[in-house]
Design an enzyme around this catalytic site. Sequence first.
Site, PDB file in Angstrom:
ATOM      1  N   ALA A  13     -19.600  63.258  99.955  1.00  0.00           N
ATOM      2  CA  ALA A  13     -19.715  64.697 100.234  1.00  0.00           C
ATOM      3  C   ALA A  13     -18.445  65.314 100.818  1.00  0.00           C
ATOM      4  CB  ALA A  13     -20.899  64.950 101.168  1.00  0.00           C
ATOM      5  N   ALA A  14     -18.020  64.848 101.979  1.00  0.00           N
ATOM      6  CA  ALA A  14     -16.885  65.478 102.645  1.00  0.00           C
ATOM      7  C   ALA A  14     -15.596  65.260 101.862  1.00  0.00           C
ATOM      8  CB  ALA A  14     -16.748  64.942 104.071  1.00  0.00           C
ATOM      9  N   GLU A  34     -11.974  55.280  97.440  1.00  0.00           N
ATOM     10  CA  GLU A  34     -13.377  54.987  97.745  1.00  0.00           C
ATOM     11  C   GLU A  34     -13.543  53.479  97.667  1.00  0.00           C
ATOM     12  OE1 GLU A  34     -16.376  56.282  98.709  1.00  0.00           O
ATOM     13  OE2 GLU A  34     -17.066  54.213  98.395  1.00  0.00           O
ATOM     14  N   ALA A  42     -26.125  61.616  96.047  1.00  0.00           N
ATOM     15  CA  ALA A  42     -26.973  62.323  97.007  1.00  0.00           C
ATOM     16  C   ALA A  42     -27.745  61.303  97.830  1.00  0.00           C
ATOM     17  CB  ALA A  42     -27.926  63.240  96.257  1.00  0.00           C
ATOM     18  N   CYS A  44     -29.455  61.806 100.411  1.00  0.00           N
ATOM     19  CA  CYS A  44     -30.764  62.315 100.824  1.00  0.00           C
ATOM     20  C   CYS A  44     -31.824  62.195  99.736  1.00  0.00           C
ATOM     21  CB  CYS A  44     -30.671  63.785 101.215  1.00  0.00           C
ATOM     22  SG  CYS A  44     -29.541  64.055 102.573  1.00  0.00           S
ATOM     23  N   ARG A  71     -11.003  67.558  87.570  1.00  0.00           N
ATOM     24  CA  ARG A  71     -10.610  68.512  88.616  1.00  0.00           C
ATOM     25  C   ARG A  71      -9.191  68.249  89.126  1.00  0.00           C
ATOM     26  NH1 ARG A  71     -15.945  69.587  92.445  1.00  0.00           N
ATOM     27  NH2 ARG A  71     -17.288  70.310  90.752  1.00  0.00           N
ATOM     28  N   VAL A  81      -9.341  51.488 102.175  1.00  0.00           N
ATOM     29  CA  VAL A  81      -8.232  51.755 103.090  1.00  0.00           C
ATOM     30  C   VAL A  81      -8.509  50.951 104.355  1.00  0.00           C
ATOM     31  CG1 VAL A  81      -7.041  53.510 104.440  1.00  0.00           C
ATOM     32  CG2 VAL A  81      -7.784  54.020 102.107  1.00  0.00           C
ATOM     33  N   TYR A 449     -43.133  90.672 105.191  1.00  0.00           N
ATOM     34  CA  TYR A 449     -44.585  90.568 105.203  1.00  0.00           C
ATOM     35  C   TYR A 449     -45.156  90.922 103.841  1.00  0.00           C
ATOM     36  CZ  TYR A 449     -49.324  92.460 105.480  1.00  0.00           C
ATOM     37  OH  TYR A 449     -50.630  92.765 105.205  1.00  0.00           O
TER      38      TYR A 449
END
Lengths: 473, 473
Positions: A13-14, A34, A42, A44, A71, A81, A449
């Site tokens: 994500a980050a 990575e 994801a 979650c 990208r 790393v 409402y």
Amino acid sequence: MARDPFVVVGGDAAGLSAASKFRRETDREVVVFEQGRWVSYAHCGEPYFVKGSVERLTDLLSLSPSEIADRGIDLRREHEVVSVTPEDRTVTVRGPGERFEQPYGELLVATGASASTGPFDTSLDGVFTIHGLDSAAALDAYLTPPAAYDRERLGDGPVDEARVERNAALDPPERAGIVGGGYVGVEMAEALTARGLDVHLFQRSDRLLGPFGTAVGDRVAAHLEEQGVTVHTGRPVEGLRGDGRVEAVEHDGDRLPVDAAVVGIGVEPNTGLLDGTGVDCGPSGAVRTDAYGRTTLPAVYAAGDVATARHAVTGEETWVPLGLTANRAGRAVGATVAGDPTPVGDVAGTAVVKAFELECGRVGLTDESAAEAAGFDPASETITAGSRSGYYPGGDETTVTLVADRTTGRVLGGAIAGRDRAAIRIDTLATAIESDLTVGELERLDLAYAPPFSPVWDPVLVAAKVLHGRLDG
Amino acid sequence: MARDPFVVVGGDAAGLSAASKFRRETDREVVVFEQGRWVSYAHCGEPYFVKGSVERLTDLLSLSPSEIADRGIDLRREHEVVSVTPEDRTVTVRGPGERFEQPYGELLVATGASASTGPFDTSLDGVFTIHGLDSAAALDAYLTPPAAYDRERLGDGPVDEARVERNAALDPPERAGIVGGGYVGVEMAEALTARGLDVHLFQRSDRLLGPFGTAVGDRVAAHLEEQGVTVHTGRPVEGLRGDGRVEAVEHDGDRLPVDAAVVGIGVEPNTGLLDGTGVDCGPSGAVRTDAYGRTTLPAVYAAGDVATARHAVTGEETWVPLGLTANRAGRAVGATVAGDPTPVGDVAGTAVVKAFELECGRVGLTDESAAEAAGFDPASETITAGSRSGYYPGGDETTVTLVADRTTGRVLGGAIAGRDRAAIRIDTLATAIESDLTVGELERLDLAYAPPFSPVWDPVLVAAKVLHGRLDG
């Protein structure tokens, strides 16, 4: 001479939010290392894959490696790393069959967090943490009878095949012990019940979902019991026992026979990479960051589950490892490094969780002692009110806890539970809290409402009315 | 000598909220005059009674006359207040077989609003406005075949029996024309479709639900068509024709044969009582009130659908006749008259409506020309984004329109539509707008994320991100 690249450690994500934003803003090079094979997934969604609501493991991926390359991001998977040398602005990288130094212009540490395992033996067959697609795939395989296991469940991704095969070959379990009554524990109770298991949930403290407060925690426990889960609160688990495969949960001197266990007792920030650099750390050992995600090392940023953030209510440093925070902070760091200084934003501790049919949310300071520790004089009220006009079918009693400061009237926190659109209502409180509203101002908000969606006085307004009345009285 | 009582004209939302709050705070006498037989009923529930979602007409009542009496309120039904003499602090009341002067210490005018009928002949059988329980009961009876009509539908209330009987005796209709594409029109399209009618909805302007903006209005029209409603936009209706019973909708020189019609072209404040008093009126003829609900007449208050309010964005006088506003303003006036000055609160124009499966919400200034008229330099963006994580089943594309001021970045208004928890999300925007947040601050809010309820970036945040990017760029 071109500047050294923007180096990002961590491809979720980050890290990928930062790299993507950076590349949209500049032509400079960005390299993402990575250590694993999976990127952009994801976390979650894992409980819902195990539950069976998500068809394929790879449905949990947001971006494929080739989309990431499109990208303009130089993504290197299976590259760990292992250390940072801030004075030289280099990192040491270990890849398949190679080890090299990589210079950086700026470095983002986005290494995330890992599931805590505490004293529990997670090497036993049948014991799982829910942290990463490989563990989700392995648990899913473990739950499935060998003859019924369908390799299609995995989709086409870099899964740990050996681990899946080993788990798929085992007899499926019949009873699971879940250690920990937080998000993971509650979500996995739902998932494993849906998979037909007899589920026992163990919680060390007296209530589930501690950060949601007593009223919500108690309601969740009651709902789990209604759904067939046996909830053991105030029951610390001493260990998971077995010989090769898990056989029992040991708790309070008792032994509950199980053939599956999930450990969901929290997460720890992955800061090992920065060991020895002298970087400052904050609460829970996360890397200390400022309003722009900068660490105390020059040109080194941190974002996501590994980093601290500023709390919207207390203004103090805090650590709330959740998805939006990670995405947002990553994106902000990407913009800042590209030359457009962008604050990462405060966190309000907003969180929502589904427990079977019950929707729960929390935000800010819900615990009076936490509020006192932050220098407030808190008062709290819990109400229940209908989620729709009483005559309109399909509504549910909604429980709202609201905490405010007696001196200033400022809303400090809140929690909510109910079956009808309860969770998303926490956003109203989150917005009110980040806007520094008083409980009187909250009470006078012109909220929606209409009979299918809310009674005239939304449960959030009812809570504000009651608490305001008490503060005024 | 005791002070003269607090006199309230109107026994619904604003009036009874005022009387109830007043009696909780003081022992002084309060008299409520209601010209009709019904009190304390949920106007907004009428379409759902007609649809059949609400079992009995009397389910729409909040408080019975005896519960009102138990609160210490002197309620007089079938008592019409026909005039006010501010200099004497008296009202003239016409009750069954009597006419008298009632002195007041303070007066609250809470006479509400009535459905506009425009040029349409509502005396024809089969033509209805949806305003009041008697009209809802009559329409329900009209829709039901005579042999199938069940008197139990009415419950035990003071219904206009003769009107119900006359409508129950008529052959049920097969095709309805609805005049007006606002809340009533859209809700009645759903209700009448559910009752098996072929429904045609006529809207004078080019889009439905004008205050919700183009994107939401267009989506509602498309959804209505999907659900079998024929939507005629840009089609002013000239008249409803028939001989005794409605036979056709005349529009643009065309005639559509119908045997039922609903007129939902807006409401008008019931200010007749104050004719000749010299009271100031504001937009749309509603009674002008200040921050405490005071009119320009001494000791005379107004609240609810008959009164103006202050707009949270423009700070200007406005008229938004909706349920929460009425309840809240009534309650505030009750407290103020009892001796605890309480502001009625601003209105943000928050409104939500259900159109079959589509949930819609709006708040603030959604129309760029309205925003310009209020002195802003508006910019607007419309986005669509998922309501849940993409892999989680049951989500829906959610349309969000967001309007902000270019100069200050302040969020001015917004609208939303979608099938999954879209409407309640407008409360996030309402809270942001009433808190004067900028679009940048909105973008950085820590809102809820969990796969069953929201993607990482909630649709509201996506809209803020896109609009903020444009304002910054």
